[in-house]
Write a protein that holds these residues in place. Structure first.
Motif, mmCIF file in Angstrom:
data_model
loop_
_atom_site.group_PDB
_atom_site.id
_atom_site.type_symbol
_atom_site.label_atom_id
_atom_site.label_comp_id
_atom_site.label_asym_id
_atom_site.label_seq_id
_atom_site.Cartn_x
_atom_site.Cartn_y
_atom_site.Cartn_z
ATOM 1 N N LYS A 71 0.816 -1.210 0.000
ATOM 2 C CA LYS A 71 0.000 0.000 0.000
ATOM 3 C C LYS A 71 0.855 1.269 0.000
ATOM 4 N N GLU A 72 1.963 1.257 0.730
ATOM 5 C CA GLU A 72 2.798 2.449 0.806
ATOM 6 C C GLU A 72 3.348 2.820 -0.566
ATOM 7 N N ALA A 73 3.821 1.832 -1.299
ATOM 8 C CA ALA A 73 4.359 2.093 -2.640
ATOM 9 C C ALA A 73 3.253 2.539 -3.588
ATOM 10 N N ALA A 74 2.073 1.967 -3.444
ATOM 11 C CA ALA A 74 0.951 2.372 -4.294
ATOM 12 C C ALA A 74 0.580 3.827 -4.030
ATOM 13 N N THR A 75 0.600 4.229 -2.772
ATOM 14 C CA THR A 75 0.298 5.619 -2.430
ATOM 15 C C THR A 75 1.362 6.554 -2.989
ATOM 16 N N LYS A 76 2.617 6.164 -2.870
ATOM 17 C CA LYS A 76 3.701 6.976 -3.396
ATOM 18 C C LYS A 76 3.601 7.090 -4.917
ATOM 19 N N TYR A 77 3.284 5.978 -5.572
ATOM 20 C CA TYR A 77 3.136 5.968 -7.033
ATOM 21 C C TYR A 77 1.995 6.894 -7.448
ATOM 22 N N ARG A 78 0.891 6.845 -6.741
ATOM 23 C CA ARG A 78 -0.254 7.690 -7.053
ATOM 24 C C ARG A 78 0.097 9.169 -6.855
ATOM 25 N N ARG A 79 0.873 9.466 -5.824
ATOM 26 C CA ARG A 79 1.279 10.844 -5.569
ATOM 27 C C ARG A 79 2.188 11.366 -6.683
ATOM 28 N N TYR A 80 3.106 10.538 -7.165
ATOM 29 C CA TYR A 80 4.016 10.967 -8.224
ATOM 30 C C TYR A 80 3.299 11.162 -9.547
ATOM 31 N N LEU A 81 2.267 10.380 -9.809
ATOM 32 C CA LEU A 81 1.572 10.468 -11.090
ATOM 33 C C LEU A 81 0.297 11.296 -11.021
ATOM 34 N N ASN A 82 0.111 12.040 -9.972
ATOM 35 C CA ASN A 82 -1.031 12.934 -9.855
ATOM 36 C C ASN A 82 -0.859 14.064 -10.868
ATOM 37 N N LEU A 83 -1.821 14.239 -11.762
ATOM 38 C CA LEU A 83 -1.692 15.245 -12.806
ATOM 39 C C LEU A 83 -1.579 16.655 -12.246
ATOM 40 N N GLY A 84 -2.251 16.932 -11.155
ATOM 41 C CA GLY A 84 -2.143 18.245 -10.532
ATOM 42 C C GLY A 84 -0.729 18.516 -10.036
#
Length: 87
Positions: A57-70
């Motif tokens: 989950k931690e890596a998934a959250t980090k990945y989502r944060r890096y690829l956030n378009l905003g």
């Protein structure tokens, strides 16, 4: 398990590269290429999501944060706009 997850995530980009760069050059009929592309896309997606589950989950959250378009857009704006000097 985490190394396998990272490998699967990295590996999941390979089928997309094959779809873009190799499949158009293959001496196959259009119908065969039309079958090959979705198969490769499904393999890529399955590898990515299985890898993401294995990483955690931690890596998934980090990945989502890096690829956030905003967030990406804000970073691009910072690079484009020079900082104003205050005198």
């Amino acid at each position: 398990m985490q190394k396998l997850g990272i490998f699967l995530i990295v590996f999941s980009f390979l089928p997309w590269v094959v779809i873009l760069l190799v499949v158009p050059l293959l001496p196959l009929a259009i119908a065969q290429k039309a079958i090959l592309v979705p198969i490769l896309a499904v393999v890529a997606e399955i590898a990515f999501w299985v890898g993401l589950v294995l990483v955690g989950k931690e890596a998934a959250t980090k990945y989502r944060r890096y690829l956030n378009l905003g967030a990406i857009w804000k970073s691009v704006k910072k690079l484009i706009r020079p900082k104003k000097r205050s005198n």
